[in-house]
Scaffold this motif. Structure first.
Motif, PDB file in Angstrom:
ATOM      1  N   VAL A  41       0.803  -1.227   0.000  1.00 12.90           N
ATOM      2  CA  VAL A  41       0.000   0.000   0.000  1.00 12.90           C
ATOM      3  C   VAL A  41       0.835   1.276   0.000  1.00 12.90           C
ATOM      4  N   SER A  42       2.069   1.181   0.414  1.00 10.98           N
ATOM      5  CA  SER A  42       2.847   2.412   0.607  1.00 10.98           C
ATOM      6  C   SER A  42       4.124   2.479  -0.230  1.00 10.98           C
ATOM      7  N   LEU A  43       4.215   1.696  -1.273  1.00  6.45           N
ATOM      8  CA  LEU A  43       5.445   1.642  -2.064  1.00  6.45           C
ATOM      9  C   LEU A  43       5.891   3.018  -2.543  1.00  6.45           C
ATOM     10  N   LEU A  44       4.996   3.761  -3.187  1.00  6.98           N
ATOM     11  CA  LEU A  44       5.385   5.083  -3.696  1.00  6.98           C
ATOM     12  C   LEU A  44       5.749   6.035  -2.568  1.00  6.98           C
ATOM     13  N   ASN A  45       4.969   6.037  -1.502  1.00  4.39           N
ATOM     14  CA  ASN A  45       5.265   6.903  -0.364  1.00  4.39           C
ATOM     15  C   ASN A  45       6.612   6.540   0.261  1.00  4.39           C
ATOM     16  N   ASP A  46       6.886   5.256   0.407  1.00  4.33           N
ATOM     17  CA  ASP A  46       8.160   4.829   0.992  1.00  4.33           C
ATOM     18  C   ASP A  46       9.337   5.236   0.107  1.00  4.33           C
ATOM     19  N   LEU A  47       9.176   5.058  -1.190  1.00  2.85           N
ATOM     20  CA  LEU A  47      10.237   5.431  -2.122  1.00  2.85           C
ATOM     21  C   LEU A  47      10.431   6.946  -2.156  1.00  2.85           C
ATOM     22  N   LEU A  48       9.342   7.676  -2.124  1.00  2.75           N
ATOM     23  CA  LEU A  48       9.431   9.137  -2.112  1.00  2.75           C
ATOM     24  C   LEU A  48      10.033   9.635  -0.792  1.00  2.75           C
ATOM     25  N   SER A  49       9.635   9.032   0.317  1.00  2.00           N
ATOM     26  CA  SER A  49      10.207   9.409   1.624  1.00  2.00           C
ATOM     27  C   SER A  49      11.711   9.168   1.657  1.00  2.00           C
ATOM     28  N   LYS A  50      12.133   8.027   1.118  1.00  3.16           N
ATOM     29  CA  LYS A  50      13.566   7.726   1.069  1.00  3.16           C
ATOM     30  C   LYS A  50      14.284   8.744   0.182  1.00  3.16           C
TER      31      LYS A  50
END
Length: 192
Positions: free
Chosen positions: A32-41
């Motif tokens: 559910v959070s792949l894009l958010n996790d990648l963007l946060s990183k």
């Protein structure tokens, strides 16, 4: 100097703002959070790059930029091809990566994954020596144009990921950052 200081402060405020916004969303659940996790990183890496630059560590910042660029390209591709179930393929290849690094919970599960990987290698006319590249970049086969012409795409960052993201204009910079990462004379004698 004043302009540089103002730029630094504004950029730091901007990165903190983005980081705070991203913290409101789901995290650490790739389904559910792949894009958010990648963007946060990516925001975290950008923040690190800024700190490195302001402290006079330009070669280290350039090395970190390489990782930021890889994240940027991946984000673009995941967004650009979201209607082609590219997320599922990306997550599958994450699982392949865990299996390759012995990160799965059971030997049976790992063996099952390797059977699947070997079958996929065979389906794409790849050899066992291509396994690591397939694990890292084979998720692009989830994109119809790539799957239809998979022999035209090399499984590497430059010729597939960067190209599909439309950022091939960064080839030379990416290549130069590789020279710096690998402790060549360019690293030692780089010009500030």
């Amino acid at each position: 100097y004043l302009i540089i200081i103002m730029f630094y402060v504004l950029y730091k405020v901007y990165l903190n703002f983005i980081s705070n916004v991203l913290n409101r969303y789901d995290k650490n659940d790739p389904k559910v959070s792949l894009l958010n996790d990648l963007l946060s990183k990516s925001v975290s890496i950008a923040n690190c790059i800024l700190d490195l630059l302001t402290n006079g560590h330009e070669t280290e910042a350039f090395s970190c930029w390489r990782t930021l660029h890889e994240c940027e390209c991946t984000l673009i591709i995941l967004n650009k091809y979201k209607n082609e179930n590219i997320f599922d393929r990306y997550l599958t290849h994450m699982k392949y990566g865990y299996a390759f690094k012995n990160g799965l919970s059971t030997v049976e599960e790992t063996d099952k994954i390797f059977i699947e990987i070997k079958e996929n290698l065979k389906n794409h006319n790849l050899k066992s020596k291509d396994m690591k590249k397939y694990i890292e970049y084979g998720w692009i086969y989830g994109i119809k144009e790539v799957e239809d012409n998979y022999s035209s795409y090399k499984l590497n960052f430059r010729d597939s990921i960067e190209y599909l993201a439309g950022l091939s204009s960064y080839n030379k910079r990416y290549e130069l950052s590789s020279e710096i990462i690998h402790s060549t004379p360019i690293l030692i004698y780089s010009n500030k």
